[in-house]
Structure formats: structure tokens, C-alpha cells
Design an enzyme around this catalytic site. Sequence first.
Site, PDB file in Angstrom:
ATOM      1  N   ASP A 104       0.795  -1.231   0.000  1.00 54.78           N
ATOM      2  CA  ASP A 104       0.000   0.000   0.000  1.00 54.78           C
ATOM      3  C   ASP A 104       0.828   1.282   0.000  1.00 54.78           C
ATOM      4  O   ASP A 104       1.975   1.313   0.431  1.00 54.78           O
ATOM      5  CB  ASP A 104      -0.983   0.009   1.176  1.00 54.78           C
ATOM      6  CG  ASP A 104      -0.315  -0.221   2.530  1.00 54.78           C
ATOM      7  OD1 ASP A 104       0.723  -0.911   2.579  1.00 54.78           O
ATOM      8  OD2 ASP A 104      -0.825   0.291   3.545  1.00 54.78           O
ATOM      9  N   GLU A 170      -0.588  -2.243   5.106  1.00 50.98           N
ATOM     10  CA  GLU A 170       0.360  -2.205   6.234  1.00 50.98           C
ATOM     11  C   GLU A 170       0.244  -0.884   6.987  1.00 50.98           C
ATOM     12  O   GLU A 170       0.424  -0.827   8.195  1.00 50.98           O
ATOM     13  CB  GLU A 170       1.797  -2.403   5.730  1.00 50.98           C
ATOM     14  CG  GLU A 170       2.816  -2.593   6.843  1.00 50.98           C
ATOM     15  CD  GLU A 170       3.226  -1.308   7.540  1.00 50.98           C
ATOM     16  OE1 GLU A 170       3.397  -1.322   8.777  1.00 50.98           O
ATOM     17  OE2 GLU A 170       3.349  -0.265   6.872  1.00 50.98           O
ATOM     18  N   GLU A 171      -0.061   0.193   6.248  1.00 44.55           N
ATOM     19  CA  GLU A 171      -0.141   1.521   6.881  1.00 44.55           C
ATOM     20  C   GLU A 171      -1.404   1.669   7.724  1.00 44.55           C
ATOM     21  O   GLU A 171      -1.602   2.694   8.368  1.00 44.55           O
ATOM     22  CB  GLU A 171      -0.092   2.626   5.818  1.00 44.55           C
ATOM     23  CG  GLU A 171       1.165   2.620   4.936  1.00 44.55           C
ATOM     24  CD  GLU A 171       2.406   3.130   5.671  1.00 44.55           C
ATOM     25  OE1 GLU A 171       2.286   3.506   6.844  1.00 44.55           O
ATOM     26  OE2 GLU A 171       3.486   3.126   5.058  1.00 44.55           O
ATOM     27  N   ARG A 215      18.578  -6.228  14.041  1.00 45.83           N
ATOM     28  CA  ARG A 215      18.690  -6.163  15.482  1.00 45.83           C
ATOM     29  C   ARG A 215      18.111  -7.447  16.028  1.00 45.83           C
ATOM     30  O   ARG A 215      17.052  -7.880  15.605  1.00 45.83           O
ATOM     31  CB  ARG A 215      17.926  -4.956  16.024  1.00 45.83           C
ATOM     32  CG  ARG A 215      18.361  -4.585  17.391  1.00 45.83           C
ATOM     33  CD  ARG A 215      17.770  -3.284  17.857  1.00 45.83           C
ATOM     34  NE  ARG A 215      18.091  -3.139  19.265  1.00 45.83           N
ATOM     35  CZ  ARG A 215      19.212  -2.623  19.727  1.00 45.83           C
ATOM     36  NH1 ARG A 215      20.118  -2.152  18.887  1.00 45.83           N
ATOM     37  NH2 ARG A 215      19.439  -2.571  21.020  1.00 45.83           N
ATOM     38  N   HIS A 404       7.757   8.391   4.438  1.00 45.01           N
ATOM     39  CA  HIS A 404       6.526   9.194   4.600  1.00 45.01           C
ATOM     40  C   HIS A 404       6.745  10.660   4.203  1.00 45.01           C
ATOM     41  O   HIS A 404       5.795  11.432   4.212  1.00 45.01           O
ATOM     42  CB  HIS A 404       5.923   9.108   6.016  1.00 45.01           C
ATOM     43  CG  HIS A 404       5.373   7.753   6.345  1.00 45.01           C
ATOM     44  ND1 HIS A 404       4.347   7.540   7.240  1.00 45.01           N
ATOM     45  CD2 HIS A 404       5.691   6.532   5.868  1.00 45.01           C
ATOM     46  CE1 HIS A 404       4.073   6.242   7.319  1.00 45.01           C
ATOM     47  NE2 HIS A 404       4.898   5.606   6.496  1.00 45.01           N
TER      48      HIS A 404
HETATM   49 ZN   LIG Z   1       5.036   3.578   6.364  1.00 49.01          ZN
HETATM   50 ZN   LIG Z   2       6.357   1.003   5.315  1.00 51.46          ZN
END
Ligand SMILES: [Zn+2]
Ligand SMILES: [Zn+2]
Length: 439
Positions: A104, A170-171, A215, A404
Site C-alpha cells: 500500500d 500495512e499503513e 537487530r 513518509h
Molecule cells: Zn510507512
Molecule cells: Zn512502510
Amino acid sequence: MKKLPTPCIICLMMLTTTVTAQDDKQGLEAAFAAVEPKVIEWRRDIHQHPELSNREFRTAKKVADHLRGLGFDEVRTGIAHTGVVGTLKGAKPGPVIALRADMDALPVREQTGLPFASTVRDEYNGEEVPVMHACGHDTHVAMLMGAAEVLATNRERLAGTVKFIFQPAEEGPPAGEEGGASLMVKEGVLAGLDAPEAILALHVWPNTGGTLAYRSGGFLAAADNLRIKVVGRQTHGSSPWRGVDPIYVAAQIMVALQGIPGRHLDITKGPAVITIGSVHGGVRGNIIPDEVEMVGTIRTFDPETRALLHAKLRSTVRALAEANGATATVTIESYAPVVRNHPELLRKMMPTLRWAAGDDKVMEASLITGAEDFAFYLESIPGLYLMLGVNDPGVASGEAPANHSPFFDANEAALITGVRTLVGFALDYARVAAADKPM
Ligand SMILES: [Zn+2]
Ligand SMILES: [Zn+2]
């Protein structure tokens, strides 16, 4: 200095197997070179046609057509709205693993000036908005399509089955809709007879081009969506004593909230962030309004800290509202738990990561206060989440626009490292990670 144990005959045999099995990846350079321009072309096409969460219709079709064209054993569509899951069986028996890309885009007006920049507009929560792949999910889809092509044309090297998960939203889904990783899991992508036992995802970010940052254990924060509504009593702006001013109460709450991580939490257990990103109340200067709404986000890395923060936040809001004769409601909804890399799996896959990126380009990262719904897969099965650096040459970490941003871009030369990582994980997992279960 400790004496190293003498290698036993079984270890030596395993070592021999390792050397032979590593040949699985040898000779793939031509395949990577052939797929690289295609990955870049797919990325540009997807970038120019971004789609918002749960609306990834064109992207999903492009993915499904590609996987079918490669002769995948199964291609399922319409999962969690627009999700696509392709199954590729290797020529050799082995475990089932999954590779995931999110599809997305975001309601951001692109300002990169790229020749394939987006001019798309769509509707988001009832408003018309510009749409841009400002988080780089265009590159994620293109890299996973590339890995699908390399693996599908090299099935004889593959032991086991690979599930290619192309995930929507996902957002976060639009208001009133379900979606994303939690819905994919709910709809069974990790269940059934061919349930994957491990999963890998990559995310691009503004770090040195072609680097893989990892990580062990907790990596990305748990995120909670926060909404606080303060209700007072409307009156004339000239005589506040005749009403209850919710703006004044909201201001006190906003200041007090920042004292929670600073004064009340044991920060040695992990950082915590509270942000109020939206405040709404009132229509003009001489009217004290009835109510104010604040919307924000909470980020934590430790479940105990998270619970304490929630409790302290609720009691602080309640006390300040009460002290002022107002009422307040607090709504906290979990967006995603902590993205936690499986330490043993990470250790075992480290040679594969070094093969994919190069020895000097695999690095440990700091904690990231961003969040990812990939955490929902990791609640069910072990997995790895890695950050792929996509800065232009000579641009250091932190110098390029962040995800973003309307200026966010990815250096396409780094994408092949992502393809190599996905392919390497699929080819090496059976030998490296599953060889001596349990992990
Ligand atoms: Zn994002
Ligand atoms: Zn992302």
C-alpha cells in the site's frame, strides 16, 4: 583463552555438506543480473500507480499475473481484501517458509520530481487526497516479484516450499475497515497443511545504499493508537467561569502526558514515546467550545512499560479532567506489537545476509520507534525483519528524506541486494536453520 573443542566427525561431515549446499546460490549471478532491470521497471510502474490501503487492486493484479506467468503451484488472491499469496514448491523436499512484501501507498502529495512520480488522487476516509508510495512499498513489491522470478526459474536449487505473501494495508486500513497483517493471519496465511515455519520481510529506509540493518530481539516498537475526548461546557469566551473550558483542560493533559515517560516509567526497560498529532476543538475565538478531541500514538518496547504507561495515562487524564470539572474518555487501540527478530534464526542466517549484501554492509541497528504490522506474523512464527538502505552513493544515514516524506525516494541500485536477501533466505533456510531443530 578457552581451548576450542576438537571438531567431531559429524561436524566435519556437516561442514562438507555446508560447502556443497552453498553451491545452491553459486551460479545465480546471471539470474540476478537478468532480473535487476525488470525489478526497476516494476518498481517505477508501481510507483507511478500507487494505491491506498485495502485498495491495492492494480498492484495485486500485476503481482498475481506475474506469479501465474512464472508457473507457480498456487496463486490465491483476495486475501484480507486485496492480498495475494503465491506458493512455489522446490524440486527438493524441505520446510515451508514465507517471504512478505507490503503493497500500500500513503495519502501524500509526491514532490520528488521523478519522471515516474505519482499524480494519482483517491478518496481516503471521505476526503480526496493525493497518493504516493512515500514509504517505499513499491520497492518491496518489485523486489519480491524479482525473488519470485529467480526462484521459479531455479526450482532445482530450492529445498522446500516458499510462500510469497503480498500484503495490503500495512499503513493501517481506512476507518471502519479491517486489514493488514492481522487480517492476513486471521484468514489463515500462516495456517493449514503448508503453514510456513519462518518468515522474512525487508523494509527500505534512508541508510547507506545496499546495507542490511538488523537487530536481535525487539527491533521496532509496539504502537497503540490513542484518542482522548475532553468534554466541558460551552460558554462565551469573555466569561469562562460560566462554563468549563475543554481547551484549557486539553492543554494541561498534553503537557502532563510528556511527564509520564520522563517521570513515571523505568526507562532502563526500554524507551517510550507519547505523541499527540492532532487536536480539534472550537470554531472561533470568542466561544469556549463543548469538547476537544486529541489523537495520538504511543510507542513502547516492553509489555510491562506499555501497561504502566496506559494506566498512568488514564489516571492522569481522569485527574486533570476532574480537577477542572470536565469529563474525559481515553481510547487506546493496539496497532501492532513489537517487531521481534528471532535471535537464533538471525544468528544462523547471518552468513546468508553477508552473502547478499557484502561483509561490510551488514550492520546492527539501533531500536526503531516506528512500528510495523509484520509483528503479527512474528507472534506466530519465528522470523526476521531487516532494513535495507536505499540512499544515493555518498549520502549518509539521516541525510536523505525519511519514509513518509513527500521527497522520499529509493536508489534503485540497492534493490538487487533486497532480491538477493529474499532469494538467499529461501535457498539457505532449509540447510542452515531447519537442520538442527528446535531453534
Ligand atoms: Zn510507512
Ligand atoms: Zn512502510
